[in-house]
Design a protein around this motif. Structure first.
Motif, PDB file in Angstrom:
ATOM      1  N   PRO A  66       0.833  -1.211   0.000  1.00  0.00           N
ATOM      2  CA  PRO A  66       0.000   0.000   0.000  1.00  0.00           C
ATOM      3  C   PRO A  66       0.870   1.264   0.000  1.00  0.00           C
ATOM      4  N   ALA A  67       0.384   2.310  -0.655  1.00  0.00           N
ATOM      5  CA  ALA A  67       1.128   3.572  -0.712  1.00  0.00           C
ATOM      6  C   ALA A  67       1.023   4.321   0.609  1.00  0.00           C
ATOM      7  N   THR A  68      -0.011   4.051   1.378  1.00  0.00           N
ATOM      8  CA  THR A  68      -0.184   4.673   2.689  1.00  0.00           C
ATOM      9  C   THR A  68      -0.428   3.599   3.718  1.00  0.00           C
ATOM     10  N   SER A  69      -0.189   3.952   4.963  1.00  0.00           N
ATOM     11  CA  SER A  69      -0.387   2.944   6.010  1.00  0.00           C
ATOM     12  C   SER A  69      -1.757   3.055   6.632  1.00  0.00           C
TER      13      SER A  69
END
Length: 69
Positions: A66-69
């Motif tokens: 994922p690009a963000t958590s």
């Protein structure tokens, strides 16, 4: 981080061991890279960083990371 501050976290000993291991590994890696670039060129380091960057882009594009958590 913990969702509830009343829950126990890692002990001081665990944190100290993790900090010491992290320092030792960082020191060794830095020493090896400095020795390597004093003997050779920056090319191995550049190749390593480009390959790692491309791998990161592939993992992000494929949706495996994922690009963000």
């Amino acid at each position: 981080m913990w969702s509830n501050w009343s829950q126990p976290g890692p002990s001081i000993a665990t944190t100290a061991i993790a900090t010491a291991v992290s320092f030792a590994v960082g020191y060794v890696v830095t020493a090896v890279f400095l020795r390597m670039i004093s003997v050779m060129s920056f090319a191995p380091f550049v190749i390593y960083r480009v390959v790692l960057g491309l791998l990161l882009l592939v993992l992000l594009q494929a949706g495996w990371m994922p690009a963000t958590s």
